[in-house]
Motif scaffolding. Sequence first.
Motif, PDB file in Angstrom:
ATOM      1  N   HIS A 126      63.117  20.237  84.208  1.00 55.58           N
ATOM      2  CA  HIS A 126      62.147  19.286  84.720  1.00 55.58           C
ATOM      3  C   HIS A 126      62.025  18.107  83.759  1.00 55.58           C
ATOM      4  O   HIS A 126      62.300  18.221  82.564  1.00 55.58           O
ATOM      5  CB  HIS A 126      60.778  19.945  84.912  1.00 55.58           C
ATOM      6  CG  HIS A 126      60.760  20.992  85.990  1.00 55.58           C
ATOM      7  ND1 HIS A 126      60.629  20.686  87.322  1.00 55.58           N
ATOM      8  CD2 HIS A 126      60.896  22.341  85.920  1.00 55.58           C
ATOM      9  CE1 HIS A 126      60.664  21.801  88.035  1.00 55.58           C
ATOM     10  NE2 HIS A 126      60.827  22.819  87.207  1.00 55.58           N
ATOM     11  N   TYR A 127      61.595  16.980  84.312  1.00 52.50           N
ATOM     12  CA  TYR A 127      61.496  15.735  83.537  1.00 52.50           C
ATOM     13  C   TYR A 127      60.042  15.502  83.144  1.00 52.50           C
ATOM     14  O   TYR A 127      59.170  15.418  84.009  1.00 52.50           O
ATOM     15  CB  TYR A 127      62.018  14.567  84.371  1.00 52.50           C
ATOM     16  CG  TYR A 127      61.785  13.213  83.755  1.00 52.50           C
ATOM     17  CD1 TYR A 127      62.461  12.830  82.607  1.00 52.50           C
ATOM     18  CD2 TYR A 127      60.889  12.314  84.313  1.00 52.50           C
ATOM     19  CE1 TYR A 127      62.256  11.598  82.036  1.00 52.50           C
ATOM     20  CE2 TYR A 127      60.680  11.068  83.764  1.00 52.50           C
ATOM     21  CZ  TYR A 127      61.365  10.717  82.621  1.00 52.50           C
ATOM     22  OH  TYR A 127      61.155   9.491  82.058  1.00 52.50           O
ATOM     23  N   PRO A 128      59.732  15.392  81.851  1.00 50.32           N
ATOM     24  CA  PRO A 128      58.349  15.118  81.445  1.00 50.32           C
ATOM     25  C   PRO A 128      57.968  13.686  81.769  1.00 50.32           C
ATOM     26  O   PRO A 128      58.700  12.741  81.464  1.00 50.32           O
ATOM     27  CB  PRO A 128      58.368  15.374  79.928  1.00 50.32           C
ATOM     28  CG  PRO A 128      59.793  15.208  79.527  1.00 50.32           C
ATOM     29  CD  PRO A 128      60.629  15.599  80.701  1.00 50.32           C
ATOM     30  N   SER A 129      56.826  13.534  82.394  1.00 49.10           N
ATOM     31  CA  SER A 129      56.420  12.200  82.859  1.00 49.10           C
ATOM     32  C   SER A 129      55.992  11.280  81.734  1.00 49.10           C
ATOM     33  O   SER A 129      55.898  10.064  81.934  1.00 49.10           O
ATOM     34  CB  SER A 129      55.272  12.329  83.872  1.00 49.10           C
ATOM     35  OG  SER A 129      54.164  13.000  83.281  1.00 49.10           O
ATOM     36  N   ASP A 130      55.699  11.819  80.550  1.00 46.90           N
ATOM     37  CA  ASP A 130      55.239  10.991  79.442  1.00 46.90           C
ATOM     38  C   ASP A 130      56.356  10.580  78.497  1.00 46.90           C
ATOM     39  O   ASP A 130      56.097  10.143  77.377  1.00 46.90           O
ATOM     40  CB  ASP A 130      54.155  11.734  78.656  1.00 46.90           C
ATOM     41  CG  ASP A 130      54.653  13.065  78.106  1.00 46.90           C
ATOM     42  OD1 ASP A 130      55.667  13.569  78.626  1.00 46.90           O
ATOM     43  OD2 ASP A 130      54.021  13.597  77.177  1.00 46.90           O
ATOM     44  N   VAL A 131      57.604  10.719  78.938  1.00 48.06           N
ATOM     45  CA  VAL A 131      58.761  10.387  78.103  1.00 48.06           C
ATOM     46  C   VAL A 131      59.613   9.357  78.832  1.00 48.06           C
ATOM     47  O   VAL A 131      59.802   9.449  80.049  1.00 48.06           O
ATOM     48  CB  VAL A 131      59.599  11.651  77.793  1.00 48.06           C
ATOM     49  CG1 VAL A 131      60.855  11.292  77.023  1.00 48.06           C
ATOM     50  CG2 VAL A 131      58.769  12.648  76.993  1.00 48.06           C
ATOM     51  N   CYS A 132      60.105   8.379  78.087  1.00 50.23           N
ATOM     52  CA  CYS A 132      60.971   7.359  78.683  1.00 50.23           C
ATOM     53  C   CYS A 132      62.332   7.964  79.032  1.00 50.23           C
ATOM     54  O   CYS A 132      62.818   8.875  78.355  1.00 50.23           O
ATOM     55  CB  CYS A 132      61.142   6.197  77.713  1.00 50.23           C
ATOM     56  SG  CYS A 132      61.963   4.752  78.430  1.00 50.23           S
ATOM     57  N   GLY A 133      62.931   7.449  80.092  1.00 49.79           N
ATOM     58  CA  GLY A 133      64.186   7.990  80.588  1.00 49.79           C
ATOM     59  C   GLY A 133      65.324   7.967  79.585  1.00 49.79           C
ATOM     60  O   GLY A 133      66.016   8.978  79.397  1.00 49.79           O
ATOM     61  N   PRO A 134      65.600   6.843  78.893  1.00 53.75           N
ATOM     62  CA  PRO A 134      66.687   6.837  77.904  1.00 53.75           C
ATOM     63  C   PRO A 134      66.476   7.841  76.773  1.00 53.75           C
ATOM     64  O   PRO A 134      67.433   8.439  76.286  1.00 53.75           O
ATOM     65  CB  PRO A 134      66.680   5.393  77.387  1.00 53.75           C
ATOM     66  CG  PRO A 134      66.094   4.599  78.498  1.00 53.75           C
ATOM     67  CD  PRO A 134      65.082   5.487  79.146  1.00 53.75           C
ATOM     68  N   LEU A 135      65.218   8.038  76.356  1.00 48.52           N
ATOM     69  CA  LEU A 135      64.940   9.035  75.328  1.00 48.52           C
ATOM     70  C   LEU A 135      65.251  10.438  75.840  1.00 48.52           C
ATOM     71  O   LEU A 135      65.829  11.271  75.113  1.00 48.52           O
ATOM     72  CB  LEU A 135      63.476   8.946  74.895  1.00 48.52           C
ATOM     73  CG  LEU A 135      62.986  10.020  73.918  1.00 48.52           C
ATOM     74  CD1 LEU A 135      63.765   9.968  72.622  1.00 48.52           C
ATOM     75  CD2 LEU A 135      61.499   9.880  73.663  1.00 48.52           C
ATOM     76  N   PHE A 136      64.906  10.715  77.085  1.00 48.64           N
ATOM     77  CA  PHE A 136      65.199  12.020  77.675  1.00 48.64           C
ATOM     78  C   PHE A 136      66.704  12.257  77.742  1.00 48.64           C
ATOM     79  O   PHE A 136      67.186  13.359  77.431  1.00 48.64           O
ATOM     80  CB  PHE A 136      64.565  12.092  79.064  1.00 48.64           C
ATOM     81  CG  PHE A 136      64.687  13.432  79.726  1.00 48.64           C
ATOM     82  CD1 PHE A 136      63.966  14.511  79.273  1.00 48.64           C
ATOM     83  CD2 PHE A 136      65.520  13.608  80.812  1.00 48.64           C
ATOM     84  CE1 PHE A 136      64.076  15.756  79.877  1.00 48.64           C
ATOM     85  CE2 PHE A 136      65.644  14.837  81.432  1.00 48.64           C
ATOM     86  CZ  PHE A 136      64.908  15.914  80.956  1.00 48.64           C
ATOM     87  N   GLU A 137      67.461  11.238  78.130  1.00 44.75           N
ATOM     88  CA  GLU A 137      68.915  11.377  78.187  1.00 44.75           C
ATOM     89  C   GLU A 137      69.510  11.591  76.797  1.00 44.75           C
ATOM     90  O   GLU A 137      70.440  12.389  76.620  1.00 44.75           O
ATOM     91  CB  GLU A 137      69.526  10.128  78.833  1.00 44.75           C
ATOM     92  CG  GLU A 137      69.306  10.035  80.334  1.00 44.75           C
ATOM     93  CD  GLU A 137      70.016   8.836  80.921  1.00 44.75           C
ATOM     94  OE1 GLU A 137      70.431   7.949  80.144  1.00 44.75           O
ATOM     95  OE2 GLU A 137      70.141   8.778  82.154  1.00 44.75           O
ATOM     96  N   GLU A 138      68.979  10.883  75.808  1.00 41.34           N
ATOM     97  CA  GLU A 138      69.476  11.036  74.444  1.00 41.34           C
ATOM     98  C   GLU A 138      69.204  12.442  73.917  1.00 41.34           C
ATOM     99  O   GLU A 138      70.063  13.036  73.241  1.00 41.34           O
ATOM    100  CB  GLU A 138      68.822   9.990  73.548  1.00 41.34           C
ATOM    101  CG  GLU A 138      69.316  10.012  72.118  1.00 41.34           C
ATOM    102  CD  GLU A 138      68.638   8.964  71.252  1.00 41.34           C
ATOM    103  OE1 GLU A 138      68.820   9.003  70.031  1.00 41.34           O
ATOM    104  OE2 GLU A 138      67.913   8.119  71.820  1.00 41.34           O
ATOM    105  N   GLU A 139      68.037  12.985  74.214  1.00 44.38           N
ATOM    106  CA  GLU A 139      67.716  14.336  73.772  1.00 44.38           C
ATOM    107  C   GLU A 139      68.595  15.365  74.471  1.00 44.38           C
ATOM    108  O   GLU A 139      69.078  16.316  73.838  1.00 44.38           O
ATOM    109  CB  GLU A 139      66.236  14.627  74.032  1.00 44.38           C
ATOM    110  CG  GLU A 139      65.275  13.825  73.180  1.00 44.38           C
ATOM    111  CD  GLU A 139      65.410  14.174  71.705  1.00 44.38           C
ATOM    112  OE1 GLU A 139      65.473  15.370  71.381  1.00 44.38           O
ATOM    113  OE2 GLU A 139      65.461  13.243  70.885  1.00 44.38           O
ATOM    114  N   LEU A 140      68.817  15.203  75.758  1.00 45.11           N
ATOM    115  CA  LEU A 140      69.675  16.142  76.471  1.00 45.11           C
ATOM    116  C   LEU A 140      71.101  16.096  75.932  1.00 45.11           C
ATOM    117  O   LEU A 140      71.779  17.125  75.831  1.00 45.11           O
ATOM    118  CB  LEU A 140      69.665  15.831  77.973  1.00 45.11           C
ATOM    119  CG  LEU A 140      68.357  16.101  78.730  1.00 45.11           C
ATOM    120  CD1 LEU A 140      68.557  15.821  80.212  1.00 45.11           C
ATOM    121  CD2 LEU A 140      67.891  17.527  78.534  1.00 45.11           C
TER     122      LEU A 140
END
Length: 556
Positions: free
Chosen positions: A79-93
């Motif tokens: 699931h995608y956390p709503s309080d995180v920016c998309g590029p940061l989420f991709e970088e973490e993954l």
Amino acid sequence: MNMNNTMNMVDAENRVVLNVGGIRHETYKATLKKIPATRLSRLTEALANYDPVLNEYFFDRHPGVFAQVLNYYRTGKLHYPSDVCGPLFEEELEFWGLDANQVEPCCWMTYTQHRDTQETLAVLDRLDLDTEKPSDEEIARKFGFEDAYFKGRLSWWQLMKPKLWSLFDEPYSSTAAKVIGVLSVFFICVSILSFCLKTHPDMKVPVISRILVRTANNSSDYVLDKSDTDAHIAFFYIECFCNAWFTFEILIRFIASPNKCDFIRSSVNIIDYIATASFYIDLLLRRFASHLENADIMEFFSIIRIMRLFKLTRHSSGLKILIQTFRASAKELTLLVFFLVLGIVIFASLVYYAERIQTNPDNDFKSIPLGLWWALVTMTTVGYGDMVPKTYIGMFVGALCALAGVLTIALPVPVIVSNFAMYYSHTQARAKLPKKRRRVLPVEPTRGPRIPGPVMPGAAPGLGNAAGPVAAQNRRVNAVKSNHPSRENLLGAPVPKMGLIGVTASLNPNGVGLESNPAFLMARPQCDLKTTITHPDTKVILSQESGKCHTTMVNS
């Protein structure tokens, strides 16, 4: 009691502690093996981020994203956390070795919004909407004399060329550039106004020709005849003056342009020099080919001068956004045209045959091509009234045609409005962003090497001076968990004092790996065989249940 302790120790051995961004997560090792070929599935104690004292793995990553990553290992749903920016989420993954395409459908729309935002910002960067003055280094890089700039050997032309370009192509760079921009807009407006007004009948003068005629008394005389009308001579001088400015402007911008190929390929510049060339071609035809009958047909090509209005996009960011909106909505507009053409053909055919079913002497629909014009006018809700159905069936077809046209045209309008609002809002937000930001160096923190030093009492050989500055760097203060199974099983011996260090040790019931575990080596009791063992048949025994060390006599 011993059975419970053994089960607790076995359970503790199967668990792993992950410290991510200062937040400790604890899970089973089998959970991390559910998704192979990822970073967490290959954890070993030989990794640099493993802390043997605290018995945990430390990762300096975003703790909020890792909570969803660990939940993905547990449940198999990302699931995608709503309080995180998309590029940061991709970088973490990417760091954890996970595929971003595994995001659940319920979070996919929210997750992919950042991609649309990135595309929009990239488009705005290409539109060059910045109104701030660039630095000298950026100017030198743009014009290709960066080396000369750093060496301090700029020629007078290298200093003058950026100023000329900014003066004629960047209206917001200086006060003089604003004056040049206003002057350019003035000549564009005057040229277009002159082009339109010279076609008005009141703005034309008659062309008087003198014709030789023979009178009644068999003599000859000249008669003035109005053969044609032509635009007033003042419009010609206005056109000459305006095009002289346009020619001067094009030459200056071409000479001072940083890239000649990009300048020639620019659509606005193509319109500009074609419109200017049409004026000179028309001037040559009037001077040398005025006797030809079809020479005036070349005036038709002068209509391209109206296209100079697109030059105003250099002075208005709103016009750039509007043009980009239509570019971004090209698919929707193509779909609109397709459905309009489809409806026009269908309703033109229907109304043609509907008007022929009943007796209709005043039938306006003599053929289907004539019905195409009626269907187009009706679907676009214009309704000139030059062609109307007169039978009841034809009126019913006309009503359906009007309703279909309203629905067809209304469908893509919200998409176009949404695209314009998106570009406009991003432009406003981008204009308020600070241009100069503090740079953050991408330095990866590493653990310092263990400096060999004098072995402290109670410390294992090879650990060095753990109480020194290196240990202060590589160890973090952390209390032993109250429910940790090793709290009561620290081998029954006092832990050596090593500064402010909390030691957590866990026993292996199978006795495997104890000697290679630094935590065990640091915490085990020191038995001095030279002082305590006096009999040659004395044997030292380590009790795994009580964690105490005692000696026994062996009978030979």
